[in-house]
Design a protein around this motif. Sequence first.
Motif, PDB file in Angstrom:
ATOM      1  N   ALA A  75       0.836  -1.203   0.000  1.00 21.64           N
ATOM      2  CA  ALA A  75       0.000   0.000   0.000  1.00 21.64           C
ATOM      3  C   ALA A  75       0.869   1.251   0.000  1.00 21.64           C
ATOM      4  O   ALA A  75       1.901   1.311   0.679  1.00 21.64           O
ATOM      5  CB  ALA A  75      -0.910   0.017   1.230  1.00 21.64           C
ATOM      6  N   GLU A  76       0.448   2.249  -0.775  1.00 19.50           N
ATOM      7  CA  GLU A  76       1.163   3.517  -0.779  1.00 19.50           C
ATOM      8  C   GLU A  76       1.084   4.157   0.605  1.00 19.50           C
ATOM      9  O   GLU A  76       0.076   4.014   1.314  1.00 19.50           O
ATOM     10  CB  GLU A  76       0.580   4.444  -1.844  1.00 19.50           C
ATOM     11  N   PRO A  77       2.132   4.885   1.012  1.00 14.32           N
ATOM     12  CA  PRO A  77       2.223   5.393   2.385  1.00 14.32           C
ATOM     13  C   PRO A  77       1.031   6.225   2.848  1.00 14.32           C
ATOM     14  O   PRO A  77       0.580   6.082   3.975  1.00 14.32           O
ATOM     15  CB  PRO A  77       3.508   6.227   2.367  1.00 14.32           C
ATOM     16  N   GLU A  78       0.522   7.105   1.981  1.00 13.97           N
ATOM     17  CA  GLU A  78      -0.546   7.993   2.410  1.00 13.97           C
ATOM     18  C   GLU A  78      -1.911   7.612   1.856  1.00 13.97           C
ATOM     19  O   GLU A  78      -2.820   8.435   1.789  1.00 13.97           O
ATOM     20  CB  GLU A  78      -0.205   9.444   2.027  1.00 13.97           C
ATOM     21  N   SER A  79      -2.071   6.360   1.455  1.00 12.97           N
ATOM     22  CA  SER A  79      -3.408   5.865   1.101  1.00 12.97           C
ATOM     23  C   SER A  79      -4.147   5.536   2.392  1.00 12.97           C
ATOM     24  O   SER A  79      -3.555   5.472   3.476  1.00 12.97           O
ATOM     25  CB  SER A  79      -3.297   4.623   0.224  1.00 12.97           C
ATOM     26  N   LYS A  80      -5.440   5.305   2.282  1.00 13.27           N
ATOM     27  CA  LYS A  80      -6.206   4.910   3.465  1.00 13.27           C
ATOM     28  C   LYS A  80      -5.646   3.627   4.060  1.00 13.27           C
ATOM     29  O   LYS A  80      -5.495   3.497   5.273  1.00 13.27           O
ATOM     30  CB  LYS A  80      -7.681   4.727   3.094  1.00 13.27           C
ATOM     31  N   LEU A  81      -5.312   2.660   3.185  1.00 12.34           N
ATOM     32  CA  LEU A  81      -4.773   1.391   3.660  1.00 12.34           C
ATOM     33  C   LEU A  81      -3.403   1.577   4.299  1.00 12.34           C
ATOM     34  O   LEU A  81      -3.098   0.955   5.318  1.00 12.34           O
ATOM     35  CB  LEU A  81      -4.685   0.391   2.504  1.00 12.34           C
ATOM     36  N   GLY A  82      -2.568   2.433   3.700  1.00 11.93           N
ATOM     37  CA  GLY A  82      -1.268   2.715   4.290  1.00 11.93           C
ATOM     38  C   GLY A  82      -1.399   3.288   5.695  1.00 11.93           C
ATOM     39  O   GLY A  82      -0.687   2.884   6.630  1.00 11.93           O
ATOM     40  N   ASN A  83      -2.328   4.223   5.870  1.00 15.25           N
ATOM     41  CA  ASN A  83      -2.559   4.809   7.188  1.00 15.25           C
ATOM     42  C   ASN A  83      -3.100   3.773   8.171  1.00 15.25           C
ATOM     43  O   ASN A  83      -2.734   3.765   9.356  1.00 15.25           O
ATOM     44  CB  ASN A  83      -3.534   5.987   7.081  1.00 15.25           C
TER      45      ASN A  83
END
Length: 246
Positions: A75-83
């Motif tokens: 997951a990308e760092p600042e996606s919802k999933l990353g958060n």
Amino acid sequence: MTLAFNNHHCFYLSPGLVMAHGTAIDTKPHKHSLWQLCIPSKTSTLNGEILLTGKIIPPNEAHQLSMTEGWIILAEPESKLGNTMRELSAQILTKALPPLPMLIPSEEVSITALLTNLGQYTLLVESLKNNPYQCRSKHLLKLLARLDSCLTGDCLKPEQWRAKDVANWLAISESQFLHLVTKELGVSWRPYLLWRRLICAIQAISTGGNITEAAYLTGFSDSAHLCRTIKSTFGMTSKQLLSCFK
């Protein structure tokens, strides 16, 4: 950006997210700018230590994974999933939540079975189902919409993707653009663009293209350049990585 899951496949691409189920995953030590979730269904090792639970790996943390079978989610760092992964990792570390479980071995390999197994981790399940971008900049949202066109089959060969060119297209200064990307996407522009190009290349291969065609389509200098990028990002050869997606 809600994922349209298909129970007959074990590879999913969506903006900000890659999910793959694989077997005999054996990576070299590597690191990347993404949050990674590993959910094994059989005994595995991480950095040489036996892995008896699911594991969240933070961005830019060197790791070596040997997994007999299971899911890998990036997951990308600042996606919802990353958060969500960031919050979940902290809660597990402080023992506010129990460790993520291993998958219950099953003949069925599907996202539905995975989500059922993760049922008690409500926020994680919700984020896997729907993973919208968290950035607020209208400039970046415009750019991301253009990049996302690659995921629907309309890939854009990146001939005008230098920061200066993108900033001009967005009608902002180059320094403002670079600041926005780092602040709101959690990674600087060049590695972020490389990641997006890599995802486009994998998408092209998974839909029937070969390595050479995918490299040309997504702006890599040649197939060797694409293969080196796959190895440095995933710790696998292109052949090893793509075998996980069949």
